[in-house]
Scaffold this active site. Structure first.
Site, PDB file in Angstrom:
ATOM      1  N   MET A 196       0.879  -1.052  -0.083  1.00 29.20           N
ATOM      2  CA  MET A 196      -0.034   0.082   0.167  1.00 29.20           C
ATOM      3  C   MET A 196       0.780   1.259   0.127  1.00 29.20           C
ATOM      4  O   MET A 196       0.326   2.358   0.331  1.00 29.20           O
ATOM      5  CB  MET A 196      -0.944  -0.036   1.169  1.00 29.20           C
ATOM      6  N   GLY A 197       2.131   0.975  -0.396  1.00 26.33           N
ATOM      7  CA  GLY A 197       3.048   2.264  -0.548  1.00 26.33           C
ATOM      8  C   GLY A 197       3.692   2.602   0.774  1.00 26.33           C
ATOM      9  O   GLY A 197       3.676   1.687   1.700  1.00 26.33           O
ATOM     10  N   ALA A 198       4.222   3.978   0.826  1.00 20.80           N
ATOM     11  CA  ALA A 198       4.821   4.218   2.029  1.00 20.80           C
ATOM     12  C   ALA A 198       6.067   3.369   2.320  1.00 20.80           C
ATOM     13  O   ALA A 198       6.189   2.820   3.305  1.00 20.80           O
ATOM     14  CB  ALA A 198       3.899   4.649   3.233  1.00 20.80           C
ATOM     15  N   HIS A 215       9.236   0.922   3.176  1.00 20.10           N
ATOM     16  CA  HIS A 215      10.101   0.864   4.095  1.00 20.10           C
ATOM     17  C   HIS A 215      11.081  -0.104   4.170  1.00 20.10           C
ATOM     18  O   HIS A 215      10.783  -0.882   3.006  1.00 20.10           O
ATOM     19  CB  HIS A 215       9.676   1.256   5.623  1.00 20.10           C
ATOM     20  N   HIS A 252       9.593  -3.584   3.236  1.00 21.18           N
ATOM     21  CA  HIS A 252       9.127  -3.723   1.833  1.00 21.18           C
ATOM     22  C   HIS A 252      10.381  -4.031   0.883  1.00 21.18           C
ATOM     23  O   HIS A 252      10.294  -4.899   0.160  1.00 21.18           O
ATOM     24  CB  HIS A 252       8.403  -2.610   1.211  1.00 21.18           C
ATOM     25  N   GLY A 298       5.391 -10.186   4.480  1.00 21.14           N
ATOM     26  CA  GLY A 298       6.107 -10.099   5.678  1.00 21.14           C
ATOM     27  C   GLY A 298       5.321 -10.972   6.823  1.00 21.14           C
ATOM     28  O   GLY A 298       4.250 -10.840   6.832  1.00 21.14           O
ATOM     29  N   ASP A 328       2.639  -9.352   9.260  1.00 21.87           N
ATOM     30  CA  ASP A 328       1.155  -9.752   9.055  1.00 21.87           C
ATOM     31  C   ASP A 328       0.962 -11.009   8.973  1.00 21.87           C
ATOM     32  O   ASP A 328       0.578 -11.502   7.805  1.00 21.87           O
ATOM     33  CB  ASP A 328       1.027  -8.858   7.746  1.00 21.87           C
ATOM     34  N   GLN A 371      -2.368 -12.145   8.012  1.00 22.15           N
ATOM     35  CA  GLN A 371      -2.768 -11.746   6.496  1.00 22.15           C
ATOM     36  C   GLN A 371      -2.178 -12.881   5.572  1.00 22.15           C
ATOM     37  O   GLN A 371      -3.009 -13.440   4.623  1.00 22.15           O
ATOM     38  CB  GLN A 371      -2.200 -10.438   6.124  1.00 22.15           C
ATOM     39  N   ARG A 417       3.015   2.658   9.195  1.00 26.89           N
ATOM     40  CA  ARG A 417       2.145   3.289  10.316  1.00 26.89           C
ATOM     41  C   ARG A 417       3.112   4.021  11.353  1.00 26.89           C
ATOM     42  O   ARG A 417       2.711   5.013  12.102  1.00 26.89           O
ATOM     43  CB  ARG A 417       1.384   2.524  11.180  1.00 26.89           C
TER      44      ARG A 417
END
Ligand code: PAF
Length: 296
Positions: free
Chosen positions: A30-32, A34, A37, A148, A151, A154, A188
């Site tokens: 979802m971008g942002a 770090h 990722h 990762g 999560d 998920q 976040r």
């Protein structure tokens, strides 16, 4: 690096890859972006001929609109980081491209979506995570997709979806990236003040304490959870959402730990909800392969 905004162009890119027998690795985000990722991207680049990432802040998986509005976004910075990490193509669709036509279908993985974060975020969260990931798999058509361990729920749900629906994608679970304090990297985290960031490390400390106690022979989940609760409750500014010890296959709580378990937690620090977990075996497991200092 190609920047692709339409489904048709993304499909064309993937068709060209597979036509020439090249393997395609995929990191949905979802971008942002770090370092967490980036470690997934690097893993995909090592394993595959071509790496694609998607950047799409999926509105439907946010159960509260403020959380969606406040989700960090940095398209220019993300593209720079993706290119430096070796990404071949970024799929960056607008919301209309994905949900333009009313979407009457969703994918729901029962039971696994109804525990842990499924309780605090609502079962709609994982329904729309699965639906978007299923759509992205159909659009990007990767051989392997990387997720990762932060999560973990998920990733386990997506693994089950892939298995149950015979989706031809291999789901790889990769280690959680942490900063030097142990805090799990998350998009976040940028919303935390330096003081809150320090407070947030109590979740990892609590998980490590449970792992240490388990290794020393404490197998009662209730006691392990009490140990974790004590650490987090001592930390001003941190509030427990949940702390649970579950079986990784079913995500159902275990009372007595005599096999591999997922020790999972979620806390709130200010406005920010953070999650983390460790996968631990009471007698042997990932911790026993780590140097002593990394086990704490
Ligand atoms: O983990 C995330 O960033 C998202 O839930 C995902 C998998 C990209 C789906 O929107």
């Amino acid at each position: 690096m190609e920047i692709i905004r339409s489904i048709a162009e993304m499909r064309e890119f993937s068709r060209n890859c597979t036509k020439y027998g090249r393997s395609l690795g995929f990191v949905p985000t979802m971008g942002a972006l770090h370092a967490g990722h980036i470690s997934l991207i690097e893993r995909s680049c090592r394993d595959n001929d071509v790496t694609v990432i998607s950047i799409f802040v999926n509105p439907r998986q946010f159960m509260q609109s403020e959380d969606f509005d406040q989700y960090p976004r940095d398209e220019a910075g993300d593209l720079e980081k993706a290119e430096a990490a070796g990404v071949d193509a970024v799929f960056l669709p607008e919301v209309d491209e994905i949900y333009g036509r009313e979407c009457l279908t969703s994918v729901y993985v029962a039971s696994l979506s109804e525990t842990l974060c499924g309780i605090s975020r609502g079962t709609g969260h994982f329904r729309w995570v699965c639906t978007i990931v299923c759509k992205l798999f159909n659009i990007v058509q990767p051989g392997t997709a990387y997720f990762g361990q932060k999560d973990a729920q998920q990733a386990l749900i997506i693994g089950r979806m892939v298995e149950d629906l015979n989706i031809p994608v291999e789901v790889m679970l990769c280690p959680t990236a942490r900063d030097t304090s142990g805090l799990a990297l998350s998009s976040r985290n940028v919303r935390l003040t330096p003081k809150q960031r320090e407070a947030a490390t109590c979740l990892y400390q609590a998980l490590c304490e449970a792992r240490r106690a388990l290794r020393k022979g404490e197998k009662a989940s209730m006691i392990l959870i009490e140990l974790m609760t004590e650490i987090i409750e001592k930390q001003p500014g941190a509030e427990i959402d949940y702390l649970q010890i579950v079986a990784p296959g079913t995500l159902q709580e275990v009372e007595w730990v005599d096999d591999l378990v997922l020790i999972a937690g979620a806390i709130r620090v200010g406005e920010v909800r953070l999650i983390d977990n460790l996968i631990v075996h009471p007698e042997h497991g990932p911790w026993s392969e780590l140097p002593e200092e990394e086990q704490h």
